[in-house]
Design a protein around this motif. Structure first.
Motif, PDB file in Angstrom:
ATOM      1  N   ARG A   2      -0.913   2.342 -16.285  1.00 22.52           N
ATOM      2  CA  ARG A   2      -0.656   1.001 -16.635  1.00 22.52           C
ATOM      3  C   ARG A   2      -1.238   0.630 -18.033  1.00 22.52           C
ATOM      4  O   ARG A   2      -0.601  -0.249 -18.635  1.00 22.52           O
ATOM      5  CB  ARG A   2      -1.534   0.265 -15.225  1.00 22.52           C
ATOM      6  CG  ARG A   2      -1.122   0.168 -14.229  1.00 22.52           C
ATOM      7  CD  ARG A   2      -1.914  -0.477 -13.265  1.00 22.52           C
ATOM      8  NE  ARG A   2      -1.596  -0.455 -11.801  1.00 22.52           N
ATOM      9  CZ  ARG A   2      -2.083  -0.753 -10.748  1.00 22.52           C
ATOM     10  NH1 ARG A   2      -3.435  -0.976 -10.943  1.00 22.52           N
ATOM     11  NH2 ARG A   2      -1.866  -0.490  -9.606  1.00 22.52           N
ATOM     12  N   LYS A   9       0.783  -1.316  -0.124  1.00 21.23           N
ATOM     13  CA  LYS A   9       0.010  -0.119  -0.216  1.00 21.23           C
ATOM     14  C   LYS A   9       0.908   1.245  -0.101  1.00 21.23           C
ATOM     15  O   LYS A   9       1.880   1.387   0.778  1.00 21.23           O
ATOM     16  CB  LYS A   9      -0.827  -0.130   1.175  1.00 21.23           C
ATOM     17  CG  LYS A   9      -1.698   1.158   1.156  1.00 21.23           C
ATOM     18  CD  LYS A   9      -2.874   1.048   0.262  1.00 21.23           C
ATOM     19  CE  LYS A   9      -4.047   2.188   0.398  1.00 21.23           C
ATOM     20  NZ  LYS A   9      -4.612   2.437  -0.844  1.00 21.23           N
ATOM     21  N   GLY A  23      -3.658   9.755  -8.304  1.00 16.11           N
ATOM     22  CA  GLY A  23      -5.093   9.276  -8.322  1.00 16.11           C
ATOM     23  C   GLY A  23      -5.123   7.974  -9.003  1.00 16.11           C
ATOM     24  O   GLY A  23      -4.194   7.487  -9.753  1.00 16.11           O
ATOM     25  N   ASP A  24      -6.289   7.476  -8.686  1.00 14.80           N
ATOM     26  CA  ASP A  24      -6.500   6.047  -9.346  1.00 14.80           C
ATOM     27  C   ASP A  24      -6.564   6.204 -10.793  1.00 14.80           C
ATOM     28  O   ASP A  24      -6.497   5.041 -11.560  1.00 14.80           O
ATOM     29  CB  ASP A  24      -7.795   5.322  -8.894  1.00 14.80           C
ATOM     30  CG  ASP A  24      -7.685   5.069  -7.227  1.00 14.80           C
ATOM     31  OD1 ASP A  24      -6.215   4.829  -6.756  1.00 14.80           O
ATOM     32  OD2 ASP A  24      -8.547   4.834  -6.433  1.00 14.80           O
ATOM     33  N   GLN A  25      -7.232   7.469 -11.388  1.00 19.84           N
ATOM     34  CA  GLN A  25      -7.429   7.500 -12.592  1.00 19.84           C
ATOM     35  C   GLN A  25      -6.045   7.398 -13.602  1.00 19.84           C
ATOM     36  O   GLN A  25      -5.721   6.953 -14.286  1.00 19.84           O
ATOM     37  CB  GLN A  25      -8.065   8.782 -13.002  1.00 19.84           C
ATOM     38  CG  GLN A  25      -8.641   8.598 -14.490  1.00 19.84           C
ATOM     39  CD  GLN A  25      -9.534  10.135 -14.693  1.00 19.84           C
ATOM     40  OE1 GLN A  25      -9.642  10.849 -13.876  1.00 19.84           O
ATOM     41  NE2 GLN A  25      -9.938  10.133 -16.025  1.00 19.84           N
ATOM     42  N   LYS A  43      -3.227   6.351 -12.392  1.00 15.41           N
ATOM     43  CA  LYS A  43      -2.584   5.157 -12.270  1.00 15.41           C
ATOM     44  C   LYS A  43      -3.142   4.240 -13.378  1.00 15.41           C
ATOM     45  O   LYS A  43      -2.317   3.321 -14.026  1.00 15.41           O
ATOM     46  CB  LYS A  43      -2.908   4.435 -10.799  1.00 15.41           C
ATOM     47  CG  LYS A  43      -2.104   5.103  -9.669  1.00 15.41           C
ATOM     48  CD  LYS A  43      -2.467   4.567  -8.434  1.00 15.41           C
ATOM     49  CE  LYS A  43      -2.152   5.205  -7.133  1.00 15.41           C
ATOM     50  NZ  LYS A  43      -2.782   4.480  -5.842  1.00 15.41           N
ATOM     51  N   SER A  44      -4.328   3.882 -13.582  1.00 10.88           N
ATOM     52  CA  SER A  44      -4.725   3.111 -14.535  1.00 10.88           C
ATOM     53  C   SER A  44      -4.442   3.581 -15.843  1.00 10.88           C
ATOM     54  O   SER A  44      -4.129   2.694 -16.655  1.00 10.88           O
ATOM     55  CB  SER A  44      -6.300   2.774 -14.233  1.00 10.88           C
ATOM     56  OG  SER A  44      -7.079   4.403 -14.561  1.00 10.88           O
ATOM     57  N   HIS A  99       3.971   2.594  -9.318  1.00 10.52           N
ATOM     58  CA  HIS A  99       2.607   2.246  -9.789  1.00 10.52           C
ATOM     59  C   HIS A  99       2.593   1.413 -10.956  1.00 10.52           C
ATOM     60  O   HIS A  99       1.298   1.091 -11.334  1.00 10.52           O
ATOM     61  CB  HIS A  99       1.866   3.749  -9.980  1.00 10.52           C
ATOM     62  CG  HIS A  99       1.936   4.846  -8.847  1.00 10.52           C
ATOM     63  ND1 HIS A  99       1.228   4.255  -7.801  1.00 10.52           N
ATOM     64  CD2 HIS A  99       2.699   5.760  -8.812  1.00 10.52           C
ATOM     65  CE1 HIS A  99       1.301   5.370  -6.967  1.00 10.52           C
ATOM     66  NE2 HIS A  99       1.982   6.227  -7.425  1.00 10.52           N
ATOM     67  N   ASP A 114      -0.085   8.937  -1.095  1.00  5.82           N
ATOM     68  CA  ASP A 114      -0.021   8.754  -2.321  1.00  5.82           C
ATOM     69  C   ASP A 114      -0.848  10.043  -3.155  1.00  5.82           C
ATOM     70  O   ASP A 114      -1.952   9.935  -3.133  1.00  5.82           O
ATOM     71  CB  ASP A 114      -0.524   7.547  -3.008  1.00  5.82           C
ATOM     72  CG  ASP A 114      -0.233   7.567  -4.602  1.00  5.82           C
ATOM     73  OD1 ASP A 114       0.324   8.111  -5.119  1.00  5.82           O
ATOM     74  OD2 ASP A 114      -0.784   6.415  -5.191  1.00  5.82           O
TER      75      ASP A 114
END
Lengths: 164, 195
Positions: free
Chosen positions: A18, A3, A10-12, A14-15, B137, A7
């Motif tokens: 990736r 974890k 944001g999740d957006q 990160k996605s 990440h 951080d």
């Protein structure tokens, strides 16, 4: 996956990161570590002649500094000329304090001119000054008159019994 | 889904040729993707990744298993990428000076359209920050592993992650606020037609 702490991403983001990196397809070329390193071989081939050249240059520079001449023939001659005069019995004597230093001290002395002689033409000094066959007065020409115990090459005449 | 680290792959023996081959097969795509986020061209990323594995192979006998092998290779690769970017920047400066007074070449609009936004933003921030973001990440490293991979302290890793996140958000928030991008800018011509 651990974890993340604090951080700010944001999740957006990160996605999307990736997704975009997943689209990157690695280029699988032949592993370069399997081929021998040509740089090392080339460096070794160049390094040995460079080392030899560097040593030769150092020796030449040292010889030049020691002899003062860039001519390699002089580098060996200088050693001979400096050693030989010191070994021979006819070494040049050191000038005494009373004597004036002469630049031609080591050179063979020319024939001494006669006393009071005027400067003569060139052929005259070559003549021996004492060339007259008559002995000078005061000098005993007799062989038996030798002194200081010097051995004469001629035997002295034995005195006759009547001389006594 | 990005490939995650295989924990069993960490059982490497220093100096073993077979283990290094296994490390190469496992870590090369991941190292390559990390370098893609730092360097602009795929050829540059491949070149640096290959050079990093060559350097790692030469030092494979001296590798100590107390650090993860992939993080160790990552460290070599990131350092090579940093050096590469430094040299590239110098070349760019020299090129700019050489072309002074000439019209600058225009960017290809097709390249600009297909360029991913996040990768462009990553390449525009300092490479050390970009590497920390990707290692965290994308590869799922924790702070300790990132510290080992980048050769810094864990505190520095935390500071870099925070700074990188802030800079990325500043760069990408306008695009996020606009929502999904259309693939081609010409799709918006109806808007201009109405005007």
């Amino acid at each position: 996956m651990p974890k993340t702490d604090g951080d700010p991403v944001g999740d957006q983001l990160k996605s999307r990161l990736r997704a975009e990196l997943d689209r990157v397809q690695p280029q699988w070329s032949a592993p370069r570590y399997l081929s021998p390193a040509p740089q090392r071989i080339g460096a070794w081939r160049l390094g040995l002649p460079s080392l030899v050249a560097a040593i030769a240059c150092t020796l030449a520079l040292t010889a030049y500094v020691a002899t003062g001449s860039p001519n390699p023939a002089v580098w060996t001659q200088r050693i001979v000329t400096t050693v030989v005069p010191n070994v021979g019995p006819e070494s040049t004597p050191l000038p005494t304090p009373g004597q004036a230093p002469s630049p031609h001290a080591a050179a063979p002395a020319p024939a001494p001119p006669t006393e009071g002689a005027e400067p003569t033409p060139r052929s005259e000094p070559s003549e021996p000054p004492e060339a007259s066959p008559t002995p000078e007065p005061g000098v005993s020409p007799e062989p038996g008159d030798s002194h200081d115990g010097e051995q004469s090459p001629f035997p002295s005449p034995s005195p006759s019994p009547g001389d006594r | 889904m990005p490939p995650r680290r295989d924990e069993h792959a960490e059982a490497y023996r220093p100096g073993s040729r077979e283990d290094f081959d296994r490390l190469y097969r496992t870590a090369y795509p991941r190292v390559y993707r990390t370098l893609t986020a730092i360097l602009a061209e795929p050829a540059e990323a491949e070149d640096c990744a290959q050079d990093a594995f060559v350097q790692a192979f030469q030092a494979w006998n001296r590798w100590r298993p107390d650090a993860p092998a992939e993080a160790w290779v990552h460290r070599i690769a990131v350092n090579r990428a940093l050096s590469y970017r430094r040299r590239a920047r110098l070349r760019t400066v020299a090129e700019v000076l050489r072309r002074l007074g000439r019209p600058a070449p225009s960017a290809d609009p097709v390249d600009a359209a297909i360029q991913p936004d996040v990768l462009s933003a990553l390449r525009s921030i300092p490479p050390k920050l970009a590497a920390a973001i990707v290692l965290r990440h994308y590869h799922g490293y924790n702070n300790r592993e990132i510290a080992l991979a980048l050769g810094v302290s864990e505190r520095t890793v935390g500071a870099r992650l925070k700074q990188a996140g802030e800079r990325l958000r500043a760069l990408l928030e306008p695009s996020f606020s606009l929502g999904a991008h259309s693939a081609f800018p010409s799709d918006n011509r109806d808007l201009y037609a109405k005007d």
